[in-house]
Motif scaffolding. Structure first.
Motif, short mmCIF file in Angstrom:
data_model
loop_
_atom_site.label_atom_id
_atom_site.label_comp_id
_atom_site.label_asym_id
_atom_site.label_seq_id
_atom_site.Cartn_x
_atom_site.Cartn_y
_atom_site.Cartn_z
N SER A 22 0.82 -1.22 0.00
CA SER A 22 0.00 0.00 0.00
C SER A 22 0.85 1.27 0.00
N PHE A 24 1.38 2.87 2.46
CA PHE A 24 0.76 3.68 3.51
C PHE A 24 1.36 3.24 4.84
N VAL A 26 2.14 3.38 8.80
CA VAL A 26 1.49 3.79 10.05
C VAL A 26 2.42 3.46 11.22
N ASN A 42 2.44 -0.93 11.04
CA ASN A 42 1.71 -1.89 10.20
C ASN A 42 2.70 -2.82 9.52
N GLU A 44 2.61 -5.52 6.49
CA GLU A 44 1.80 -6.05 5.39
C GLU A 44 2.30 -7.43 4.95
N THR A 51 -2.15 -8.96 6.84
CA THR A 51 -1.63 -7.65 7.26
C THR A 51 -2.11 -7.29 8.67
N CYS A 53 -2.41 -4.17 11.43
CA CYS A 53 -2.34 -2.72 11.61
C CYS A 53 -1.38 -2.36 12.75
N ALA A 54 -0.89 -1.13 12.69
CA ALA A 54 0.05 -0.64 13.71
C ALA A 54 -0.55 -0.72 15.12
N GLU A 55 -1.81 -0.36 15.24
CA GLU A 55 -2.44 -0.31 16.56
C GLU A 55 -2.50 -1.70 17.19
N ALA A 88 -7.22 7.61 11.04
CA ALA A 88 -8.12 7.13 12.10
C ALA A 88 -8.05 5.61 12.15
N PRO A 89 -8.10 5.03 13.34
CA PRO A 89 -7.98 3.57 13.44
C PRO A 89 -9.16 2.84 12.77
N CYS A 90 -8.85 1.72 12.16
CA CYS A 90 -9.90 0.93 11.48
C CYS A 90 -10.83 0.30 12.52
N1 THU Z 1 -3.51 0.58 8.71
C1 THU Z 1 -3.05 0.66 9.99
O1 THU Z 1 -1.94 0.24 10.31
N2 THU Z 1 -3.87 1.20 10.92
C2 THU Z 1 -5.12 1.68 10.65
O2 THU Z 1 -5.83 2.08 11.56
C3 THU Z 1 -5.61 1.76 9.29
C4 THU Z 1 -4.82 1.02 8.29
C5 THU Z 1 -2.63 0.00 7.68
C6 THU Z 1 -3.04 -1.32 7.16
C7 THU Z 1 -2.37 -1.35 5.81
O3 THU Z 1 -1.04 -1.82 5.96
C8 THU Z 1 -2.31 0.12 5.39
O4 THU Z 1 -2.56 0.86 6.56
C9 THU Z 1 -3.29 0.49 4.32
O5 THU Z 1 -4.56 0.08 4.64
#
Ligand code: THU
Length: 131
Positions: A22, A24, A26, A42, A44, A51, A53-55, A88-90
């Motif tokens: 991605s 992206f 985090v 994060n 992946e 994958t 997430c960072a949180e 924002a957190p998923c």
């Molecule tokens: N991601 C996070 O680490 N935290 C979030 O709250 C939203 C998404 C990551 C997951 C993935 O590796 C990338 O962001 C794109 O979705």
């Protein structure tokens, strides 16, 4: 610990995010009530769905070290060198937070120059809990 300092730790952690798909990245910094800070990034996977997430990385690190109570988390994310957007957190991460945190848990979003503060109850009202 103040919000800016916690966000600076999140920004530093973000540098090691593993996001080759991605792009992206985090980073986050989770402050436990013990006073210790646990970072997360994060991570992946070529198969995408594994994958993490960072949180959740930060929460699972902390819980596996015996922590059960938390004060706040700072989260920064984006495509650029500097995290210049609100990440924002998923929903899945909000649910993981709600397992260990009450509604007054503080979620700091942005970067160390500009951030906003929310509570978990704002981000996840009417959360699911087994009674
Ligand atoms: N991601 C996070 O680490 N935290 C979030 O709250 C939203 C998404 C990551 C997951 C993935 O590796 C990338 O962001 C794109 O979705």
């Amino acid at each position: 610990m103040d919000a800016k300092t916690l966000m600076e730790i999140a920004e530093k952690a973000r540098k090691t995010a593993y996001a080759p798909y991605s792009k992206f990245k985090v980073g986050c910094a989770l402050l436990a009530k013990s006073g210790k800070v646990y970072t997360g990034i994060n991570i992946e996977n070529a198969s995408y769905s594994p994958t993490n997430c960072a949180e959740r990385t930060a929460f699972f690190k902390a819980v596996s070290e015996g922590e059960r109570e938390f004060e706040s988390i700072a989260i920064c994310g984006g495509m650029g060198e500097k995290a210049d957007e609100i990440c924002a957190p998923c929903g899945v991460c909000r649910q993981v937070m709600s397992e260990f945190c009450k509604g007054d848990f503080i979620v700091i979003l942005g970067n160390s120059e500009k951030y906003e503060t929310h509570t978990l109850s704002e981000l996840l009202p009417l959360s699911f809990k087994l009674s």
